[in-house]
Design a protein around this motif. Structure first.
Motif, mmCIF file in Angstrom:
data_model
loop_
_atom_site.group_PDB
_atom_site.id
_atom_site.type_symbol
_atom_site.label_atom_id
_atom_site.label_comp_id
_atom_site.label_asym_id
_atom_site.label_seq_id
_atom_site.Cartn_x
_atom_site.Cartn_y
_atom_site.Cartn_z
ATOM 1 N N ASP A 9 0.784 -1.284 0.071
ATOM 2 C CA ASP A 9 -0.015 0.051 -0.060
ATOM 3 C C ASP A 9 0.672 1.401 -0.007
ATOM 4 O O ASP A 9 1.585 1.379 1.178
ATOM 5 C CB ASP A 9 -0.979 0.214 1.240
ATOM 6 N N ILE A 10 1.080 1.974 -1.092
ATOM 7 C CA ILE A 10 1.915 2.944 -1.289
ATOM 8 C C ILE A 10 1.659 4.160 -0.145
ATOM 9 O O ILE A 10 2.465 4.689 0.501
ATOM 10 C CB ILE A 10 1.826 3.470 -2.711
ATOM 11 N N PRO A 11 0.336 4.693 -0.117
ATOM 12 C CA PRO A 11 0.118 5.693 0.983
ATOM 13 C C PRO A 11 0.637 5.437 2.242
ATOM 14 O O PRO A 11 1.226 6.458 2.923
ATOM 15 C CB PRO A 11 -1.503 5.806 0.799
ATOM 16 N N LEU A 31 10.041 0.665 -5.083
ATOM 17 C CA LEU A 31 10.945 1.955 -4.487
ATOM 18 C C LEU A 31 10.344 3.277 -5.393
ATOM 19 O O LEU A 31 10.451 4.410 -4.872
ATOM 20 C CB LEU A 31 12.289 1.557 -3.940
ATOM 21 N N ARG A 32 10.715 2.823 -6.596
ATOM 22 C CA ARG A 32 10.491 4.146 -7.522
ATOM 23 C C ARG A 32 9.113 4.646 -7.341
ATOM 24 O O ARG A 32 8.907 5.771 -7.378
ATOM 25 C CB ARG A 32 10.550 3.721 -9.111
ATOM 26 N N GLU A 33 7.967 3.646 -7.402
ATOM 27 C CA GLU A 33 6.843 4.250 -7.251
ATOM 28 C C GLU A 33 6.436 4.794 -6.020
ATOM 29 O O GLU A 33 5.891 5.888 -5.750
ATOM 30 C CB GLU A 33 5.873 3.113 -7.425
ATOM 31 N N TYR A 34 6.994 4.268 -4.772
ATOM 32 C CA TYR A 34 6.961 4.932 -3.556
ATOM 33 C C TYR A 34 7.497 6.167 -3.425
ATOM 34 O O TYR A 34 6.799 6.909 -2.806
ATOM 35 C CB TYR A 34 7.551 3.679 -2.496
ATOM 36 N N SER A 87 15.256 5.549 -13.228
ATOM 37 C CA SER A 87 14.361 4.723 -14.168
ATOM 38 C C SER A 87 15.075 4.271 -15.083
ATOM 39 O O SER A 87 14.862 3.052 -15.544
ATOM 40 C CB SER A 87 13.337 5.798 -14.832
ATOM 41 N N GLU A 88 16.356 4.742 -15.635
ATOM 42 C CA GLU A 88 17.323 4.184 -16.593
ATOM 43 C C GLU A 88 17.760 3.040 -16.123
ATOM 44 O O GLU A 88 17.813 2.062 -16.647
ATOM 45 C CB GLU A 88 18.256 5.398 -17.207
#
Ligand SMILES: [Zn+2]
Length: 239
Positions: free
Chosen positions: A167-169, A217-220, A233-234
């Motif tokens: 759950d990101i939030p 981790l990138r999304e979070y 991202s790269e």
């Protein structure tokens, strides 16, 4: 006034014809920016002070709230980070994250030492894992710790559950029965446990798990911190 700082060079931006503005993460004063003059000339003595991942004692002349680099003595040489493309992107991603999570005037010594360790670990070993460890620690230092404990909805231990959610939030892993958030694999969960020096199951530590953990981790990060991390991202794309 002159100050000496132990710093990692996070970013160098062009300024005037021959100068650069450096973003330094210091052990003593947190993040600060400093101009370095004439550094784009081929013969410039302080050229290395503006190199990516430079770890050095910088001598800064302070005038008002502006700093200018007047001297620099290299402490360590992360040469491998500049010669291996994967290590270069991993270290760039860690630098971007450090810049995004620190603020001028705020103490940032924990993130400074975590970044120093990450660069050291990246040189000698698995740069993906070192990046995962750094990102989770830096997020945690910034008030965005990931929760690995029992399911926050029903209290069930998550250790033996195959179907997990993140759950990101709330930054928490959640059991499949409660099913809040996005699906997360058991390998992601275990890679993150390991990166946080918690007990984990070795059979779930896979290269694929590291890629998944970095995606999570990138999304979070994107949700919690108002900053883009193009090198991250790269790096994930190249894995
Ligand atoms: Zn649950």
């Amino acid at each position: 006034m002159e100050v000496k700082v132990n710093a990692l060079m996070l970013r160098a931006a062009d300024y005037n014809e021959n100068d650069k503005i450096l973003t330094l993460l210091t052990a003593e004063y947190g993040k600060l920016t400093a101009a370095v003059k004439g550094v784009k000339k081929a013969t410039a003595k302080l050229k290395f002070a503006a190199q990516p991942f430079c770890f050095a004692e910088y001598v800064l002349a302070k005038s008002g709230d502006r700093y200018t680099v007047t001297g620099c003595t290299e402490n360590g040489n992360f040469y491998d980070l500049r010669t291996d493309i994967m290590k270069f992107y991993a270290a760039s991603a860690a630098s971007e994250a450090a810049a995004a999570l620190t603020f001028e005037g705020d103490d940032a010594h924990a993130i400074f030492y975590a970044l120093l360790r990450a660069f050291t670990d990246m040189c000698s070993g698995d740069e993906s894992f070192a990046l995962i460890r750094f990102l989770t620690l830096a997020l945690s230092q910034s008030g965005y710790a990931i929760s690995f404990g029992n399911c926050p909805k029903c209290g069930k231990p998550l250790k033996d559950i195959d179907s997990l959610f993140f759950d990101i939030p709330s930054g928490a892993f959640i059991c499949g029965d409660c099913g809040v958030g996005a699906r997360a694999s058991r390998v992601t969960y275990n890679v993150l446990l390991k990166a946080n020096d918690r007990q984990y199951e070795e059979e779930y530590i896979t290269p694929d798990g590291e890629k998944r953990a970095l995606r999570l981790l990138r999304e979070y990060f994107a949700e919690k911190v108002d900053a883009r991390l193009p090198a991250l991202s790269e790096f994930v794309r190249m894995l």
